[in-house]
Design a protein around this motif. Sequence first.
Motif, PDB file in Angstrom:
ATOM      1  N   UNK A   1       0.848  -1.188   0.000  1.00 49.74           N
ATOM      2  CA  UNK A   1       0.000   0.000   0.000  1.00 49.74           C
ATOM      3  C   UNK A   1       0.881   1.235   0.000  1.00 49.74           C
ATOM      4  N   UNK A   2       0.366   2.355  -0.547  1.00 51.72           N
ATOM      5  CA  UNK A   2      -1.044   2.630  -0.866  1.00 51.72           C
ATOM      6  C   UNK A   2      -1.465   2.264  -2.286  1.00 51.72           C
ATOM      7  N   UNK A   3      -0.652   1.492  -3.023  1.00 52.72           N
ATOM      8  CA  UNK A   3      -0.938   1.316  -4.449  1.00 52.72           C
ATOM      9  C   UNK A   3      -2.120   0.387  -4.711  1.00 52.72           C
ATOM     10  N   UNK A   4      -2.396  -0.532  -3.770  1.00 59.08           N
ATOM     11  CA  UNK A   4      -3.624  -1.327  -3.898  1.00 59.08           C
ATOM     12  C   UNK A   4      -4.847  -0.415  -3.829  1.00 59.08           C
ATOM     13  N   UNK A   5      -4.819   0.473  -2.843  1.00 57.73           N
ATOM     14  CA  UNK A   5      -5.966   1.374  -2.674  1.00 57.73           C
ATOM     15  C   UNK A   5      -6.058   2.377  -3.813  1.00 57.73           C
ATOM     16  N   UNK A   6      -4.914   2.748  -4.389  1.00 58.13           N
ATOM     17  CA  UNK A   6      -4.925   3.679  -5.517  1.00 58.13           C
ATOM     18  C   UNK A   6      -5.628   3.047  -6.726  1.00 58.13           C
TER      19      UNK A   6
ATOM     20  N   UNK B   1      -3.122   8.208  13.028  1.00 56.90           N
ATOM     21  CA  UNK B   1      -3.047   7.707  11.655  1.00 56.90           C
ATOM     22  C   UNK B   1      -3.390   8.778  10.617  1.00 56.90           C
ATOM     23  N   UNK B   2      -4.389   9.605  10.881  1.00 55.35           N
ATOM     24  CA  UNK B   2      -4.769  10.630   9.901  1.00 55.35           C
ATOM     25  C   UNK B   2      -3.671  11.682   9.747  1.00 55.35           C
ATOM     26  N   UNK B   3      -3.015  12.008  10.859  1.00 52.81           N
ATOM     27  CA  UNK B   3      -1.914  12.972  10.806  1.00 52.81           C
ATOM     28  C   UNK B   3      -0.749  12.406   9.983  1.00 52.81           C
ATOM     29  N   UNK B   4      -0.460  11.129  10.185  1.00 53.05           N
ATOM     30  CA  UNK B   4       0.601  10.479   9.417  1.00 53.05           C
ATOM     31  C   UNK B   4       0.241  10.475   7.931  1.00 53.05           C
TER      32      UNK B   4
ATOM     33  N   UNK C   1      -6.533   8.320  -0.211  1.00 44.68           N
ATOM     34  CA  UNK C   1      -6.056   6.959  -0.470  1.00 44.68           C
ATOM     35  C   UNK C   1      -5.210   6.469   0.708  1.00 44.68           C
ATOM     36  N   UNK C   2      -4.281   7.294   1.160  1.00 47.50           N
ATOM     37  CA  UNK C   2      -3.386   6.911   2.252  1.00 47.50           C
ATOM     38  C   UNK C   2      -4.162   6.807   3.561  1.00 47.50           C
ATOM     39  N   UNK C   3      -5.124   7.701   3.752  1.00 45.92           N
ATOM     40  CA  UNK C   3      -5.953   7.649   4.962  1.00 45.92           C
ATOM     41  C   UNK C   3      -6.752   6.355   5.026  1.00 45.92           C
ATOM     42  N   UNK C   4      -7.308   5.921   3.894  1.00 49.79           N
ATOM     43  CA  UNK C   4      -8.072   4.671   3.880  1.00 49.79           C
ATOM     44  C   UNK C   4      -7.196   3.492   4.297  1.00 49.79           C
ATOM     45  N   UNK C   5      -5.939   3.484   3.827  1.00 54.16           N
ATOM     46  CA  UNK C   5      -5.021   2.405   4.187  1.00 54.16           C
ATOM     47  C   UNK C   5      -4.703   2.449   5.681  1.00 54.16           C
ATOM     48  N   UNK C   6      -4.317   3.615   6.179  1.00 49.18           N
ATOM     49  CA  UNK C   6      -3.818   3.720   7.547  1.00 49.18           C
ATOM     50  C   UNK C   6      -4.918   3.565   8.595  1.00 49.18           C
ATOM     51  N   UNK C   7      -6.141   4.005   8.262  1.00 49.03           N
ATOM     52  CA  UNK C   7      -7.231   3.857   9.233  1.00 49.03           C
ATOM     53  C   UNK C   7      -7.897   2.489   9.115  1.00 49.03           C
TER      54      UNK C   7
ATOM     55  N   UNK D   1      -8.997  -2.380  11.113  1.00 48.58           N
ATOM     56  CA  UNK D   1      -8.072  -1.440  11.759  1.00 48.58           C
ATOM     57  C   UNK D   1      -6.597  -1.843  11.644  1.00 48.58           C
ATOM     58  N   UNK D   2      -6.317  -3.164  11.572  1.00 48.62           N
ATOM     59  CA  UNK D   2      -4.917  -3.587  11.485  1.00 48.62           C
ATOM     60  C   UNK D   2      -4.547  -3.972  10.056  1.00 48.62           C
ATOM     61  N   UNK D   3      -5.151  -3.297   9.079  1.00 51.21           N
ATOM     62  CA  UNK D   3      -4.747  -3.513   7.687  1.00 51.21           C
ATOM     63  C   UNK D   3      -3.238  -3.311   7.538  1.00 51.21           C
ATOM     64  N   UNK D   4      -2.719  -2.304   8.239  1.00 51.75           N
ATOM     65  CA  UNK D   4      -1.272  -2.096   8.300  1.00 51.75           C
ATOM     66  C   UNK D   4      -0.910  -1.793   9.744  1.00 51.75           C
ATOM     67  N   UNK D   5       0.253  -2.280  10.162  1.00 51.08           N
ATOM     68  CA  UNK D   5       0.696  -2.043  11.530  1.00 51.08           C
ATOM     69  C   UNK D   5       2.164  -1.673  11.560  1.00 51.08           C
ATOM     70  N   UNK D   6       2.591  -1.184  12.706  1.00 51.79           N
ATOM     71  CA  UNK D   6       3.978  -0.734  12.859  1.00 51.79           C
ATOM     72  C   UNK D   6       4.538  -1.335  14.144  1.00 51.79           C
ATOM     73  N   UNK D   7       5.263  -2.439  13.979  1.00 53.69           N
ATOM     74  CA  UNK D   7       5.845  -3.166  15.106  1.00 53.69           C
ATOM     75  C   UNK D   7       7.290  -3.468  14.731  1.00 53.69           C
ATOM     76  N   UNK D   8       8.249  -2.727  15.288  1.00 56.17           N
ATOM     77  CA  UNK D   8       9.611  -2.751  14.742  1.00 56.17           C
ATOM     78  C   UNK D   8      10.458  -3.964  15.078  1.00 56.17           C
ATOM     79  N   UNK D   9      10.038  -4.828  16.010  1.00 60.54           N
ATOM     80  CA  UNK D   9      10.943  -5.896  16.432  1.00 60.54           C
ATOM     81  C   UNK D   9      11.158  -6.900  15.301  1.00 60.54           C
TER      82      UNK D   9
END
Length: 258
Positions: free
Chosen positions: A115-120, A179-182, A198-204, A218-226
């Motif tokens: 993403x975001x190219x799927x949503x695009x 997420x919306x701010x990002x 497009x990016x908002x739809x992915x992140x939210x 809600x967990x379409x994309x997540x940020x877990x660095x380990x």
Amino acid sequence: GEYDAAHMLAPMPVAMSLGVGVAQPIPWAVAAIENINGQAITLANKHKDKRNPKDWKGFRFAVPFDFSMHNYLLRHYLAEAGLDPDRDVQIRAVPPPEMVANLRADNIDGFLGPDPFNQRAVFDGIGFIHLLTRELWDGHPCCAFAVPRSMLTEAPNTFAALLRAIIDATAFAQKPENRREVAAAISAQNYLNQPETVVTQVLTGTYADGLGQVQRVPDRIGFAPFPWPSMAMWILTQMKRWGQVQRDLDYAQVAQQV
């Protein structure tokens, strides 16, 4: 040596450490996972009646690179459906920003891309989201923050500062209220160059799927660095499965090193 560190597809530092696809092995370290999930299989609208992958013989697919989670997840999905990814379909490497244009031009039937190219593709009215890759492996890695292992000893302070910045950013981006701010920050022309919606739809995770429905994941994309060693071990099994690595490997040892 042109760069000291890179945001790269998670399997790449594993491959480079083994000397696969490069001139010589160079030890690399995956310091952090940039995001988990956040990919999908997108198909052209003309295939809305072909939702069963068993019907995909002869399809042409795009993935970002041979050494990518996208390639391995697509191959896994096709093989589960009884297709041979090397004989029954075409899989070609296409830069993600060019995937939507290739779908529009009918050069490909679909893609497993980030993403975001799927949503695009949905936003442009030329494709639909067949499935999110979290349905194949919830929490799978996508991209990674990787450095040559030599950087850990030669520039430890720079490395530590970079790693702290990425961990701070992932912690901020993981919170739903941010997420919306990002999305607003990274949609701009000098970053993703995509419509903010497009990016908002992915992140939210509230998004149109191109099939007439609004999904809420809600967990379409997540940020877990380990960087879990098990992630690298799965990558290694796929490299072996699809003939990228011929020799026998100690998966656990390589995973711990990288």
